[in-house]
Design a protein around this motif. Sequence first.
Motif, PDB file in Angstrom:
ATOM      1  N   GLN A 299       4.669  -4.163 -45.218  1.00  0.00           N
ATOM      2  CA  GLN A 299       5.112  -3.659 -43.922  1.00  0.00           C
ATOM      3  C   GLN A 299       6.512  -4.173 -43.592  1.00  0.00           C
TER       4      GLN A 299
ATOM      5  N   VAL B 103       9.189  -2.298 -45.726  1.00  0.00           N
ATOM      6  CA  VAL B 103       9.459  -0.933 -45.260  1.00  0.00           C
ATOM      7  C   VAL B 103      10.310  -0.971 -43.988  1.00  0.00           C
ATOM      8  N   GLY B 104       9.895  -1.791 -43.024  1.00  0.00           N
ATOM      9  CA  GLY B 104      10.632  -1.869 -41.760  1.00  0.00           C
ATOM     10  C   GLY B 104      11.999  -2.514 -41.931  1.00  0.00           C
TER      11      GLY B 104
ATOM     12  N   TRP C 252      14.569  -0.170 -43.427  1.00  0.00           N
ATOM     13  CA  TRP C 252      15.001   0.761 -42.366  1.00  0.00           C
ATOM     14  C   TRP C 252      16.098   0.102 -41.528  1.00  0.00           C
TER      15      TRP C 252
ATOM     16  N   ILE D 263      14.685   8.839 -41.701  1.00  0.00           N
ATOM     17  CA  ILE D 263      14.188   7.955 -42.755  1.00  0.00           C
ATOM     18  C   ILE D 263      13.975   8.730 -44.057  1.00  0.00           C
TER      19      ILE D 263
ATOM     20  N   THR E 180       8.735  -1.023 -37.551  1.00  0.00           N
ATOM     21  CA  THR E 180       8.029  -0.452 -38.718  1.00  0.00           C
ATOM     22  C   THR E 180       8.893   0.442 -39.583  1.00  0.00           C
ATOM     23  N   GLY E 181      10.041   0.924 -39.062  1.00  0.00           N
ATOM     24  CA  GLY E 181      10.796   1.918 -39.808  1.00  0.00           C
ATOM     25  C   GLY E 181      10.149   3.288 -39.750  1.00  0.00           C
ATOM     26  N   TYR E 182       9.188   3.487 -38.867  1.00  0.00           N
ATOM     27  CA  TYR E 182       8.535   4.771 -38.563  1.00  0.00           C
ATOM     28  C   TYR E 182       7.595   5.294 -39.646  1.00  0.00           C
ATOM     29  N   GLU E 183       7.880   5.000 -40.908  1.00  0.00           N
ATOM     30  CA  GLU E 183       7.089   5.611 -41.979  1.00  0.00           C
ATOM     31  C   GLU E 183       5.580   5.318 -41.824  1.00  0.00           C
TER      32      GLU E 183
ATOM     33  N   ILE F 123       4.185   7.601 -39.068  1.00  0.00           N
ATOM     34  CA  ILE F 123       4.049   9.003 -39.484  1.00  0.00           C
ATOM     35  C   ILE F 123       2.820   9.148 -40.386  1.00  0.00           C
TER      36      ILE F 123
END
Lengths: 341, 158
Positions: A225, A228-229, A232, A268, B138-141, B144
Motif C-alpha cells: 500500500q 503504490v501511494g 503516486w 494515475i 493511497t494514490g487512488y488505485e 478504484i
Amino acid sequence: MARHRGRGVATINYPIGMNLGGDPSQALVHSNPTGKFTVALSSIDLGQGMKSVTRQICAETLGIPVEDVYVDTADSDTGPHCMGSFASRGTHRVGNAVMAAAREARAVMMEAAAEELEVDPGDLETDGRGSIHVKGAPHRAISVRDVAIAAQFRQGKTISGRGIFLVPLSDVNPETGEMSPATCYAHACQIVDLEVDDETGEVTVLKMTSAYELGRAINPKLVEQQLVGGSWMGMSHALFETPEPYYPDTREGPRDFNEYLMPGPGDICPHDIVVLERPAPDGPFGAKGPGEMCANPSLPAIANAIYDAVGVRIDELPITPEKVLRALKVRGRPEAPPRVR
Amino acid sequence: MKTSIQFRLNDEEVATFADSGSNLLDVLREGIGDLSVKGGCWQGTCGTCTVLVDGMPRLSCVTLAESCEGKSIETVAGLRQGAKLHPLQTAFMERFAAQCGYCTPGMLMAAKALLDREPNPTRENVVDAICGNICRCTGYEPIIAAVLDAARAAPRRS
C-alpha cells in the motif's frame, strides 16, 4: 504536432532515518495483570501502519499472540521520546526500540514464570499462543495471564522493559573527511513510460515498473500500500506540486486544494511492483523502511523519460506544461512522427 | 434565528433546530450528532463531507441545511445493516483502500451513489464518480479497485 513516447529509468540508494544526533527513538513495554501487554510510544501512526508493525514486532519478540498487544501512541508529552514519523525511519528506529523493550520485558516474564513452575528460566519457551512451558515438556506450562497475575500480586515484579535505538556515532577520517553516517540503506529502481504532447506541453504517465529492496517486509500488505501511494506522490512531486508563481514569496502562492494541485484518480497509471527482501543486519527482524524512499525514484525517472521523449532536459521541478513548452521553444519541436522504438 | 429542519437520515425521521443559513455538515454533526460525516476543507473542494441527498452525492459543507427539508439523506453511518458491512466497506478493507482514512466516508458515499445508479460500472465510471474526492495517501488505485470489487460482489438486481 504530435505526442511523443519516452522511457526513463532511475535508481535510488536511500539512507533509512536521519544522520543527526544518533536519531534515537524510545519504547516502553509493560504487562497488565490480565497478561496483555502495552507498548508506549510517542511515534505517530499517520495511517502508514506504525501501530500494526510495532504491535507485530512486540508480539513476536515476547512470544505471545498479536491480539494481546496494544500500542499506545497517545501523548508525546508523557510517552517515551521519539524523533518523529518521517525519513522512512519508523519501522527501523521505533521497531528496534520496541524489540529491545520487549526483550527486556520477556526476560522478566520468563523469570516470573520460572519462579511459578520452579524451574530455571533458561529451560522455558513461549508457544506464541499465550502459554509458557518447559522445553520438551509442553505439559509443564503456565499461561502468560497467570504469570502476569503472579508477578503483580505475589512476586511483586513489574513485567516491563525499556528500549532505545541510537545510531552509533561514526568516526570521521581526519585525512579524507570520510564517515558512515547511515547504517541502513533501502534501494529502488523504477522505469517510467510516458507521453509528451509537443503542442500543449502536457505529460501523461502511462506506466510505472518498479523494484524495491527494503529489507524484510514486516507487513507485506502495508508495504504494498505504501509503495503504490508513495509512487503516486513521487509523480505528484515531479509533475504537479508547486508553490509558484513567486516562491519564496508565498503571497500569490497556492493556499488550498483548488490551487495546490496533485494528480487525481484520472491521472494515475498501471504500476507493476516487485518487492525484494534482503534482511538488514541492524533492522528489527531485518526490516528497513518503505515510507518516504518509495516516492524518490519517480522524480528522476519522469525527468529522464521526458528527455527521452522530446529531447529537453528540465532540471527544475515540477515539470509543468509551461516549462516543457518553453524548453521545446528553445530546442525546437522534435521531428514528427515520433521516433520508432 | 433558529429554524426547524426535518428530514430522513439513513431511513429514520430526524428533526433539529439550526441557525438560518447553516450548512448541512454542521447540522448533521452538531445538530443531529452524526459524526460519521467529516469536514475537510469547508469550501467544497476535498469531498470528504460527501453525503447523498435523495440519492445524489452532495458536498454537505456547501449545502444549505434548509434546502434539505423533507429530503432523504444517507451518510456512511447508515451503510452497514446491523453487523453486516456494505459490500463497499468490505471491499475497501480487503483492498487496503485507506491509510489515514480521512477521505474514506466521502469516498464510500460517492461510490455508493455510483453503484446505486450503475451496478456494473467501468473503470472510467469509477474515476468520474470519485474525481471530486481527494485522497493524499493511497494514490487512488486501491480505491478504484475496491469499488470495482464491490460492484462484482453485490447481489445482482434485474
